[in-house]
Structures are given as structure tokens and as C-alpha cells.
Design an enzyme around this catalytic site. Structure first.
Site, mmCIF file in Angstrom:
data_model
loop_
_atom_site.group_PDB
_atom_site.id
_atom_site.type_symbol
_atom_site.label_atom_id
_atom_site.label_comp_id
_atom_site.label_asym_id
_atom_site.label_seq_id
_atom_site.Cartn_x
_atom_site.Cartn_y
_atom_site.Cartn_z
ATOM 1 N N GLN A 178 1.051 -1.618 -0.262
ATOM 2 C CA GLN A 178 -0.167 0.235 -0.286
ATOM 3 C C GLN A 178 0.745 1.261 -0.145
ATOM 4 O O GLN A 178 0.482 2.108 -0.618
ATOM 5 C CB GLN A 178 -0.967 0.234 1.385
ATOM 6 C CG GLN A 178 -2.034 -0.972 0.759
ATOM 7 C CD GLN A 178 -2.966 -0.432 0.064
ATOM 8 O OE1 GLN A 178 -3.555 0.386 -0.141
ATOM 9 N NE2 GLN A 178 -3.918 -2.330 -0.254
ATOM 10 N N CYS A 327 -9.657 -7.525 0.302
ATOM 11 C CA CYS A 327 -9.576 -9.222 0.549
ATOM 12 C C CYS A 327 -10.439 -9.720 1.421
ATOM 13 O O CYS A 327 -11.083 -10.982 0.911
ATOM 14 C CB CYS A 327 -7.745 -9.061 1.070
ATOM 15 S SG CYS A 327 -6.611 -8.920 0.304
#
Length: 389
Positions: A178, A327
Site C-alpha cells: 500500500q 480481500c
């Protein structure tokens, strides 16, 4: 009007990345392992991409970049690649807010007799350096702490944590999936031995990632085969995806300072416009935070409200956001990240995340804030929560 605010899940490939992929498929489609001209042309493209990713990470030696199929494989190679170097189970330390690509391999090792310590985090999701010091043991061989948490945006004190590990002679891995392309990274100055990144988080294609391996660090490969990527990752490289990854990495490195500042301004504008909304509380650290990331817990008096409900309502209005980690957004279960941060099970079901990107404008922020307030009012939200900071 459609507004995409889920850039932590994936980003639209840059035109430059797509163009590079087309060249790879149409003109430089040879196998990089081949010695003839067709193979060597592909090798040139592969090594260019390696140098581009290395530059983004601040790595002096491009050979330290090992291409993988994505961030998940890079994380697995780091954790399991270190573990396979030992004949007997050792001790591993990870944080309690890791992506499953780190926590799942750690669980597998635990089942095989490894000792695993899960570092607690504070209410903002940050690891306390003194907790790492206390957790280290004589047989600790690896510490893995996520650089930036995808669900709540918190940046970890990586430099301090890595220095603690290095002082004890322990390898340090950071999942920077990220962070790469969103905050400055310099693996030469940071006390990091292994670092994972992913193409599709920084406007490259799906299906490519990389693991930075500091020279001298030993890993065992996870795949048997042709021993490509310096023997650490067998399999013919997915050259089109890797070439697009390289192009995106080069653009990210070039644009990072200005784009990071622009996104932070828009993020702060979003927080400000929603600050009077009693049903929203920001999650994560409000200062040590990814520049493009805003996240909240939503509360409605009485009846349970999940983040998924808010996501669906905004989708009907043409706005794409996420309910926590991408996810996990398909499961109706409390967020393990928010639970680890001390939120109740009810609150941990009600997290939402808005992540901005290259296409995000001031008008997008203003409209999203207005629509979100209307949605929450329609859903009957109202009670104030206590913010982290």
C-alpha cells in the site's frame, strides 16, 4: 456521475503501462531465458523494468528486485523463504494488523512448530517499539511489520522497528504494497532486509509484484523449476505485466512528491467535510497516515449497521468505496484489523474505506461527502463515537 474511491483495492492501469504491455506482447514476446535475438530483446525489457522498480524503492542494485506474480507471492516468498533456511522451527514476530499474505504463512509455520508472536497495536493501529523489544528472543529470525495498513491507512514506525531488529541481528520484512508509489521509500537508508510491492496498487497491471531482497540475505525459493529471478522465483516471467509494472513504477517515482501532496489535501478536505457527521468516527492514525486514505466506523443507534450496507448505498449513487480490506469485503464478519485495534465486534462490522487516486478531484470529494451524509441520514445514523486522535 461515477466516482471511484477504492484505489487501495486496485488502480486503473496508466496508459503508459498499457502501451508498454502492448509492445511486450506484439514486438518483444520472446522468452527472456533464450539466448537468441528474440530472447535478448525481451531480456532488455525485463531488466529495464527491474531498474525502474528498483529506482522507485531507492535500491542501488536492480538485481535486488525479484519479480513475482504480485504482493501476495512476494510476502509468501519473504516469510516462507526465510523459514525454509532453518532445519528446526524458530521464532517469528509479526504485527496483529498484517495482511493475510503475511498472517496466513505465519499461521502455517505455527502449525509446523514455529513460535509466532503477534505484536499488539494501539487504538490507532500502530505497533509500539518497546513491544517489539520485549518480544525478541534468542531464536527470533524474522520480524515482519506492514508498512502501511490497507484498511485504516496507518503508517508504522518502520525505521525505528527495523533498527531494533537490525541491532539484534534479526531480519526485517515490510509489506509495502500500500505504501509504494504513495510515500517515499528508500531501502538503502531504511533498516529493511525484505520489502514487498505490487504493480496494480500503483497504476500498473494485475499479475505482477516484486520482493526487494537486500544483498546477502538468504532465501529458499518456493517454486521448483527453471530457477529464474536469480534462482528465487522459477517460471518464465510474465513480461507484459512486468513491463507495465516498470512503466508505472517510473511514473510513480517521478510524480510522487506533487501527487502525494495533492492527495493529502483532498483527503484532509474529505475528513473536514465529514467532521460534523455524528455517525462517523475516523479510524487509524490521523497524522501518520497514507496521503490518499480515509476510513471510518459507522454507527446507527439500535439496529446493527454494516459497512457493506453503506458500500451498496453509495454504489447505487455511482460512488465506489470499500468495506474494510478489499480481500475481506465479501465476508460478513468483524474486521480482524479493527478488532486488533480494540474496537467492539459491532464496530468492527461497520468499517468503511475511501481511497483517492490520480483521477480524484475536489468536486469528487465535495459530492461524495454530500452523498455519504444523505445516505447515513437515510439509514438512521446518529450517535457520536470517540475518535482515535
Amino acid at each position: 456521475m461515477q466516482i471511484y474511491l477504492d484505489h487501495s483495492a486496485t488502480t486503473p492501469p496508466r496508459p503508459e503501462a498499457i502501451a508498454k504491455m502492448q509492445i511486450a506482447m506484439q514486438e518483444q514476446w520472446g522468452n527472456p531465458s533464450s539466448l537468441h535475438e528474440w530472447g535478448q530483446r525481451s531480456t532488455t525489457m525485463l531488466e529495464l523494468a527491474r531498474a525502474q522498480v528498483a529506482e522507485l524503492l531507492g535500491a542501488i542494485d536492480p538485481a535486488a528486485i525479484v519479480f513475482t506474480s504480485g504482493g501476495t507471492e512476494a510476502d509468501n516468498l519473504a516469510i516462507l523463504g526465510v523459514a525454509k533456511c532453518y532445519a528446526e522451527p524458530q521464532h517469528l514476530i509479526i504485527s496483529s494488523v498484517e495482511h493475510p499474505a503475511v498472517s496466513q504463512p505465519a499461521y502455517w509455520l505455527e502449525r509446523r512448530g514455529w513460535q509466532v508472536t503477534y505484536l499488539r497495536v494501539d487504538r490507532c493501529g500502530r505497533v509500539r517499539p518497546h513491544d517489539l523489544i520485549a518480544a525478541l528472543r534468542p531464536n527470533t529470525v524474522l520480524v515482519s511489520v506492514i508498512f502501511a495498513q490497507s484498511e485504516v491507512g496507518t503508517l508504522q514506525p518502520i525505521a525505528e522497528l527495523g533498527a531494533i531488529a537490525r541491532d539484534r541481528g534479526v531480519l526485517f520484512h515490510a509489506d509495502a504494497v500500500q505504501a509504494a508509489g504513495r510515500v517515499a521509500l528508500d531501502v538503502e537508508s531504511l533498516p529493511i532486509d525484505l520489502l514487498s510491492v505490487s504493480s496494480h496498487k500503483l497504476y500498473g497491471p494485475l499479475g505482477a509484484g516484486a520482493l526487494y531482497v537486500r544483498p546477502g540475505v538468504e532465501l529458499e525459493p518456493q517454486l521448483g523449476g527453471g530457477r529464474q529471478e536469480a534462482g528465487l522465483r522459477s517460471g518464465t516471467p510474465a513480461l507484459p505485466a512486468i513491463a507495465g509494472f516498470g512503466a508505472a513504477a517510473e511514473l510513480a517515482a517521478r510524480e510522487l512528491p506533487g501527487e502525494g501532496e495533492r492527495l493529502q489535501h483532498l483527503r484532509d478536505r474529505l475528513f473536514a467535510q465529514l467532521s460534523d457527521c455524528e455517525s462517523l468516527v475516523p479510524t487509524g492514525d490521523l497524522h501518520q497516515r497514507l496521503p490518499h486514505h480515509a476510513s471510518f466506523v459507522v454507527r446507527r443507534s439500535g439496529e446493527l449497521l454494516t459497512g457493506r450496507t453503506v458500500v451498496r448505498q453509495l454504489n447505487l449513487a455511482g460512488i465506489g468505496i470499500s468495506a474494510g480490506s478489499a480481500c475481506h469485503s465479501g465476508k460478513v464478519s468483524p474486521s480482524p484489523i479493527l478488532t486488533a485495534m480494540g474496537y467492539s465486534e459491532t464496530d468492527a462490522l461497520a468499517g468503511i474505506r475511501l481511497t483517492l487516486g490520480h483521477s480524484t478531484t475536489v468536486e469528487d470529494i465535495d459530492w461524495t461527502a454530500l452523498v455519504l451524509k444523505q445516505v447515513l441520514k437515510r439509514l438512521g445514523c446518529g450517535r457520536q463515537l470517540t475518535a482515535c486522535n
